[in-house]
Design a protein around this motif. Structure first.
Motif, PDB file in Angstrom:
ATOM      1  N   ALA A  35     -36.335  21.830   2.409  1.00  0.00           N
ATOM      2  CA  ALA A  35     -37.262  21.168   3.338  1.00  0.00           C
ATOM      3  C   ALA A  35     -37.104  21.724   4.747  1.00  0.00           C
ATOM      4  O   ALA A  35     -38.093  21.981   5.439  1.00  0.00           O
ATOM      5  CB  ALA A  35     -37.027  19.659   3.328  1.00  0.00           C
ATOM      6  N   LEU A  36     -35.871  21.933   5.188  1.00  0.00           N
ATOM      7  CA  LEU A  36     -35.631  22.461   6.529  1.00  0.00           C
ATOM      8  C   LEU A  36     -36.135  23.895   6.655  1.00  0.00           C
ATOM      9  O   LEU A  36     -36.702  24.266   7.683  1.00  0.00           O
ATOM     10  CB  LEU A  36     -34.144  22.376   6.890  1.00  0.00           C
ATOM     11  CG  LEU A  36     -33.589  20.963   7.059  1.00  0.00           C
ATOM     12  CD1 LEU A  36     -32.088  21.011   7.296  1.00  0.00           C
ATOM     13  CD2 LEU A  36     -34.290  20.211   8.167  1.00  0.00           C
ATOM     14  N   LYS A  38     -38.644  25.127   5.181  1.00  0.00           N
ATOM     15  CA  LYS A  38     -40.102  25.040   5.297  1.00  0.00           C
ATOM     16  C   LYS A  38     -40.533  24.467   6.645  1.00  0.00           C
ATOM     17  O   LYS A  38     -41.705  24.490   6.973  1.00  0.00           O
ATOM     18  CB  LYS A  38     -40.679  24.157   4.183  1.00  0.00           C
ATOM     19  CG  LYS A  38     -40.643  24.788   2.823  1.00  0.00           C
ATOM     20  CD  LYS A  38     -41.491  24.038   1.807  1.00  0.00           C
ATOM     21  CE  LYS A  38     -41.041  22.617   1.632  1.00  0.00           C
ATOM     22  NZ  LYS A  38     -41.736  21.913   0.529  1.00  0.00           N
ATOM     23  N   GLY A  39     -39.585  23.954   7.416  1.00  0.00           N
ATOM     24  CA  GLY A  39     -39.910  23.389   8.717  1.00  0.00           C
ATOM     25  C   GLY A  39     -40.140  21.885   8.691  1.00  0.00           C
ATOM     26  O   GLY A  39     -40.494  21.293   9.708  1.00  0.00           O
ATOM     27  N   ASP A  40     -39.947  21.266   7.533  1.00  0.00           N
ATOM     28  CA  ASP A  40     -40.109  19.819   7.417  1.00  0.00           C
ATOM     29  C   ASP A  40     -38.861  19.110   7.930  1.00  0.00           C
ATOM     30  O   ASP A  40     -37.794  19.710   8.037  1.00  0.00           O
ATOM     31  CB  ASP A  40     -40.324  19.414   5.954  1.00  0.00           C
ATOM     32  CG  ASP A  40     -41.596  19.977   5.366  1.00  0.00           C
ATOM     33  OD1 ASP A  40     -42.510  20.315   6.150  1.00  0.00           O
ATOM     34  OD2 ASP A  40     -41.678  20.090   4.131  1.00  0.00           O
ATOM     35  N   LYS A  41     -39.000  17.820   8.224  1.00  0.00           N
ATOM     36  CA  LYS A  41     -37.809  17.043   8.546  1.00  0.00           C
ATOM     37  C   LYS A  41     -37.573  16.039   7.433  1.00  0.00           C
ATOM     38  O   LYS A  41     -38.507  15.640   6.727  1.00  0.00           O
ATOM     39  CB  LYS A  41     -37.910  16.376   9.912  1.00  0.00           C
ATOM     40  CG  LYS A  41     -38.889  15.280  10.084  1.00  0.00           C
ATOM     41  CD  LYS A  41     -38.796  14.767  11.526  1.00  0.00           C
ATOM     42  CE  LYS A  41     -39.780  13.646  11.768  1.00  0.00           C
ATOM     43  NZ  LYS A  41     -39.680  13.140  13.132  1.00  0.00           N
ATOM     44  N   VAL A  42     -36.324  15.660   7.251  1.00  0.00           N
ATOM     45  CA  VAL A  42     -35.934  14.747   6.189  1.00  0.00           C
ATOM     46  C   VAL A  42     -35.401  13.478   6.839  1.00  0.00           C
ATOM     47  O   VAL A  42     -34.409  13.525   7.561  1.00  0.00           O
ATOM     48  CB  VAL A  42     -34.849  15.376   5.282  1.00  0.00           C
ATOM     49  CG1 VAL A  42     -34.420  14.407   4.194  1.00  0.00           C
ATOM     50  CG2 VAL A  42     -35.340  16.684   4.687  1.00  0.00           C
ATOM     51  N   GLN A  43     -36.083  12.347   6.600  1.00  0.00           N
ATOM     52  CA  GLN A  43     -35.675  11.079   7.175  1.00  0.00           C
ATOM     53  C   GLN A  43     -35.103  10.183   6.087  1.00  0.00           C
ATOM     54  O   GLN A  43     -35.763   9.938   5.079  1.00  0.00           O
ATOM     55  CB  GLN A  43     -36.859  10.364   7.821  1.00  0.00           C
ATOM     56  CG  GLN A  43     -37.371  11.048   9.064  1.00  0.00           C
ATOM     57  CD  GLN A  43     -38.529  10.293   9.672  1.00  0.00           C
ATOM     58  OE1 GLN A  43     -39.576  10.166   9.047  1.00  0.00           O
ATOM     59  NE2 GLN A  43     -38.331   9.807  10.881  1.00  0.00           N
ATOM     60  N   THR A  49     -31.804  11.462  10.423  1.00  0.00           N
ATOM     61  CA  THR A  49     -32.865  12.445  10.238  1.00  0.00           C
ATOM     62  C   THR A  49     -32.300  13.854  10.382  1.00  0.00           C
ATOM     63  O   THR A  49     -31.580  14.137  11.332  1.00  0.00           O
ATOM     64  CB  THR A  49     -33.972  12.233  11.294  1.00  0.00           C
ATOM     65  OG1 THR A  49     -34.456  10.905  11.187  1.00  0.00           O
ATOM     66  CG2 THR A  49     -35.111  13.210  11.106  1.00  0.00           C
ATOM     67  N   GLU A  51     -33.460  17.744  10.917  1.00  0.00           N
ATOM     68  CA  GLU A  51     -34.619  18.523  11.340  1.00  0.00           C
ATOM     69  C   GLU A  51     -34.182  19.863  11.915  1.00  0.00           C
ATOM     70  O   GLU A  51     -33.002  20.096  12.151  1.00  0.00           O
ATOM     71  CB  GLU A  51     -35.483  17.754  12.328  1.00  0.00           C
ATOM     72  CG  GLU A  51     -34.803  17.323  13.589  1.00  0.00           C
ATOM     73  CD  GLU A  51     -35.691  16.406  14.424  1.00  0.00           C
ATOM     74  OE1 GLU A  51     -36.920  16.522  14.351  1.00  0.00           O
ATOM     75  OE2 GLU A  51     -35.130  15.587  15.144  1.00  0.00           O
TER      76      GLU A  51
END
Length: 90
Positions: A35-36, A38-43, A49, A51
């Motif tokens: 996810a990181l 790809k530039g997404d953040k994980v909450q 979080t 990011e």
């Protein structure tokens, strides 16, 4: 706490085998990493979080020679704890 200690603690709390918990921990870390990338953040509500943060290019100094060097811009992972976790710690 090391990864092995985390796996053992989670196995004890869940009643799962160390092998199953290790697979779950590995899947979690791999999923967060993907996810990181790809530039997404994980909450994770109640935990924090993950990011991607961008670091700007900057001038640095070689400590052994004192020479100025250019440090390139880069990306890094950062983690921000949730307010619930912060209050539990304090």
């Amino acid at each position: 706490m090391t990864k092995a200690e985390l796996v053992s603690a989670m196995a004890e709390k869940t009643g799962l085998t160390n092998k199953d918990v290790a697979a779950a921990v590995n899947a979690f870390t791999e999923s967060v990493k993907e996810a990181l990338v790809k530039g997404d953040k994980v909450q994770l509500v109640g935990f924090g979080t993950f990011e991607v943060a961008e670091r700007a290019a900057r001038m640095g100094r070689n400590p052994s020679t004192g020479e100025s060097i250019q440090i390139a811009a880069s990306k890094t992972a950062k983690w921000k704890p949730s307010s619930a976790l912060k209050s539990d710690l304090n």
